[in-house]
Each structure stands twice: as C-alpha cells, then as structure tokens.
Enzyme design. Structure first.
Site, PDB file in Angstrom:
ATOM      1  N   GLU A 224       0.854  -1.189   0.000  1.00 30.83           N
ATOM      2  CA  GLU A 224       0.000   0.000   0.000  1.00 30.83           C
ATOM      3  C   GLU A 224       0.889   1.238   0.000  1.00 30.83           C
ATOM      4  O   GLU A 224       1.764   1.388   0.855  1.00 30.83           O
ATOM      5  CB  GLU A 224      -0.905   0.025   1.240  1.00 30.83           C
ATOM      6  CG  GLU A 224      -2.047  -0.964   1.184  1.00 30.83           C
ATOM      7  CD  GLU A 224      -3.221  -0.515   0.309  1.00 30.83           C
ATOM      8  OE1 GLU A 224      -3.174   0.616  -0.225  1.00 30.83           O
ATOM      9  OE2 GLU A 224      -4.170  -1.304   0.161  1.00 30.83           O
ATOM     10  N   HIS A 262      -3.592  -3.051  -8.475  1.00 30.10           N
ATOM     11  CA  HIS A 262      -4.888  -3.552  -8.013  1.00 30.10           C
ATOM     12  C   HIS A 262      -5.938  -3.415  -9.116  1.00 30.10           C
ATOM     13  O   HIS A 262      -6.759  -4.300  -9.322  1.00 30.10           O
ATOM     14  CB  HIS A 262      -5.316  -2.782  -6.761  1.00 30.10           C
ATOM     15  CG  HIS A 262      -6.349  -3.487  -5.947  1.00 30.10           C
ATOM     16  ND1 HIS A 262      -6.946  -2.912  -4.853  1.00 30.10           N
ATOM     17  CD2 HIS A 262      -6.897  -4.727  -6.055  1.00 30.10           C
ATOM     18  CE1 HIS A 262      -7.816  -3.759  -4.342  1.00 30.10           C
ATOM     19  NE2 HIS A 262      -7.815  -4.865  -5.041  1.00 30.10           N
ATOM     20  N   ASP A 272      -6.836   1.659  -8.431  1.00 27.21           N
ATOM     21  CA  ASP A 272      -5.545   2.026  -7.858  1.00 27.21           C
ATOM     22  C   ASP A 272      -4.465   1.053  -8.323  1.00 27.21           C
ATOM     23  O   ASP A 272      -4.775  -0.105  -8.605  1.00 27.21           O
ATOM     24  CB  ASP A 272      -5.622   2.051  -6.322  1.00 27.21           C
ATOM     25  CG  ASP A 272      -5.926   0.685  -5.706  1.00 27.21           C
ATOM     26  OD1 ASP A 272      -6.941   0.076  -6.095  1.00 27.21           O
ATOM     27  OD2 ASP A 272      -5.137   0.212  -4.872  1.00 27.21           O
TER      28      ASP A 272
END
Ligand SMILES: [Zn+2]
Length: 355
Positions: A224, A262, A272
């Site tokens: 992330e 993703h 994203d």
C-alpha cells in the site's frame, strides 16, 4: 489539578487499556473458509478453499464477542482525550497523522502484536498436522515426506491507500473491523513499514482475477502506497518502493511481468494505483512491463485486442472495464473504455512482452 471530568476520562482510558491488555486470546480458525479475507475480503467463502480444522475450535459467537470487544475499544478511543492529562493525544488534532499514530501505537502495544503472535502460532500448528483428520479423501496409512519448504509469493500487487496519511493506514490495518491488510505500507516521506511476514497471506486483493488465478491474496505480496489517488507520488516514496521491489524480486524470484496494480486484477471495481503512478519508471528498473515508445508498430490486420488483453492477464468478461484498467496502467492520460489506434499500438507492444 485535574477536574473531576478529566479524572473520569483518565479512569476510562486506563480501564480500556487494561481490559484490552488482559483480554482472552482471540482464537480464530485462520485457515477456515469464510474467515475474513479468505478469498475476497468482503465477499466471504470460496468453494475451492481447503478446509482445515483447528484443534481448539471456538464458537462463532465467541469470535464475534471478541471482535466486538476490540472494536468497541477502538471506537471509544476515537474521542480526542483533551484534558485527560495525556498531552500527546490532547495536542493531536482529530484524525491528524499524530492522532492516528497515538491510537495505533496504543493498539499495537495492547492488542495487535499479541493477536499477531496468536494467529501465527495457530497457523503453524494447523499446517503441521498431516494427514488432516477432516480429509475424507485420505484413507491410507500416513507417510510423511521430508522434502518441502514454505509456499512463496509470486506476484506483487501495488495499491494507493486513498487515505490521508500512512498513520491512518497503519491504524486501518491494526483493527479487525476493517478486514483489510497489506504486507507493506510506504509513506510519502519514504518510510517503509512492514506489517506482515511475506509468507503470510494479507487481505488486500479482494475479488480479483489475473489470467486463471482467482485468489490473488494467496500468491501475492500487497504493498500500500500512501497517496490519496489525486496527487503525484513523492520522490522519496518512489525510491523506497523501488528498493522494496528489488528486495522482493531477489528474495522470491518474482518475474518482471508479475508486478501489477490492483486495478489490473479487479477491473471495474478498483482504480488504484492512480494515473499518477510511475509505471514506466518501475518497468525501466525491471518491475512490470512498459511499451517501447520508440518502436510502436502497427498491429497485424487480424490483431484481436481482447485476446491480447486476456493473454496479458486481464479479466475480459467485461471488455469495457478491462480496457479501462489497461489504459489506467499503460496510457494514463485517457481512461475511456475505447481503444484508439494509438492505444492498440501500445497494447500490441505490451502484449509482445507476454508472448
Ligand atoms: Zn487497492
């Protein structure tokens, strides 16, 4: 001097911290189907999920009570404790990075780390049991092999957090009610946090598909990247990310093609990392592919764009969303669900890397 209100708040905070630190272990059957994130972190069971049974099975009700207890604790702490005498929290504005840092540090100290060790211990115990007594297909004597090791990740899935700070994301992944996680979080300042051992399965991909793989969480590392989705990625952040990708590629022998986003694996559902993500720079460093802009050729007359997308890995069950995901990654300036002649040249060039 503390006011009586302040004393009450202090007592409440201490009670919350004490109850959290001394709560009974949350025993979850982490290998069971239907555990949060087993395949889709929100959509529940997957029929092909292997069934394991934990030695000390606890009831669903007990699990739910444990979950509620932790979540209630978190909710209570979401009130800023101004006047409690705790200056760190009192000085932090509500939901600022320092606010999230204070809350998350507290959760980590009092419950998250203990929960992590309980879960890993439970996993190790379950994986060590062969043959599984619940496996009706095994009907012969038990022979063990002596030649094995752990399964390894073979993909890296990149995300932007769509949150406002790395601290907020660390908080999000420290509590159970969100049901999401990633192995790594990379901050705007270039700080790289690891939250989960790489051999463990994080819950970052959700319902997704790449090629014939429908459980991306099981075969990937989730990263992330702290970014709200509407801003460029910072230089220290990209440098730290490249360093992390190099480490993962070397450690696990991850192929260049298997560094993807993703949005690539969840067309129509995820977008994203955003159009600002420097995919070309990653590809130049050996992570994922990019097209050769100096050698864009006209595809052959019989070129089938959808088939090419499928060969690359995209789920083309909805052609429009597959095209949008492809363009978000490789075109970036335009994400309409239509392939122009120029887009087709890019697609053909990318596709040749996968042949
Ligand atoms: Zn994502």
């Amino acid at each position: 001097m503390f006011s009586s209100k302040a004393l009450f708040r202090m007592a409440l905070l201490m009670a919350v911290l004490y109850s959290c630190g001394t709560s009974q272990p949350a025993r979850r059957n982490v290998l069971s189907p239907g555990a949060p994130g087993s395949v889709d972190n929100r959509s529940g069971k997957h029929p092909s999920q292997t069934v394991f049974t934990k030695p000390n099975q606890i009831t669903k009700r007990q699990q739910e009570e444990e979950r509620k207890k932790i979540n209630t604790t978190v909710e209570r702490r979401e009130e800023p404790a101004a006047g409690s005498g705790d200056t760190a929290l009192a000085n932090a504005s509500y939901k600022s990075p320092s606010y999230y840092k204070y809350i998350t540090d507290s959760i980590q100290r009092t419950s998250a780390k203990a929960s992590y060790y309980r879960s890993t211990e439970s996993l190790f115990k379950q994986m060590a049991v062969v043959p599984n007594p619940q496996n009706p297909a095994v009907n012969a004597q038990w022979y063990t092999t002596v030649n094995f090791d752990a399964r390894k990740p073979n993909f890296v899935i990149l995300h932007h957090t769509a949150q406002t700070s790395a601290e907020q994301t660390l908080f999000t992944f420290s509590i159970t009610r969100t049901g999401v996680s990633a192995h790594f979080v990379v901050g705007r300042d270039g700080l790289t946090y690891q939250m989960l051992n790489e051999y463990m399965r994080a819950w970052h991909a959700g319902k997704s598909r790449w090629g014939a793989i429908t459980d991306m969480n099981s075969c990937s590392i989730g990263i992330e990247i702290d970014n709200n989705g509407e801003e460029p990625f910072s230089e220290p952040q990209v440098e730290s990310l490249l360093k992390l990708l190099g480490y993962l590629k070397n450690k696990f022998g991850i192929p260049q093609a298997n560094f993807i986003g993703h949005a690539d694996i969840a067309p129509g559902r995820k977008d994203d990392p955003s159009k600002y993500f420097p995919w070309k720079r990653l590809a130049d460093a050996g992570f994922g592919y990019w097209y050769d802009s100096t050698n864009l050729q006209q595809p052959p007359a019989d070129f089938n764009a959808l088939l090419a997308l499928r060969v690359i890995g995209y789920d083309v069950s909805n052609p429009a969303t597959a095209i949008k995901s492809f363009k978000l990654h490789f075109v970036q300036t335009d994400t309409t669900p239509v392939l122009s002649d120029y887009d087709k040249k890019i697609l053909y060039n990318v596709y040749l890397n996968y042949m």
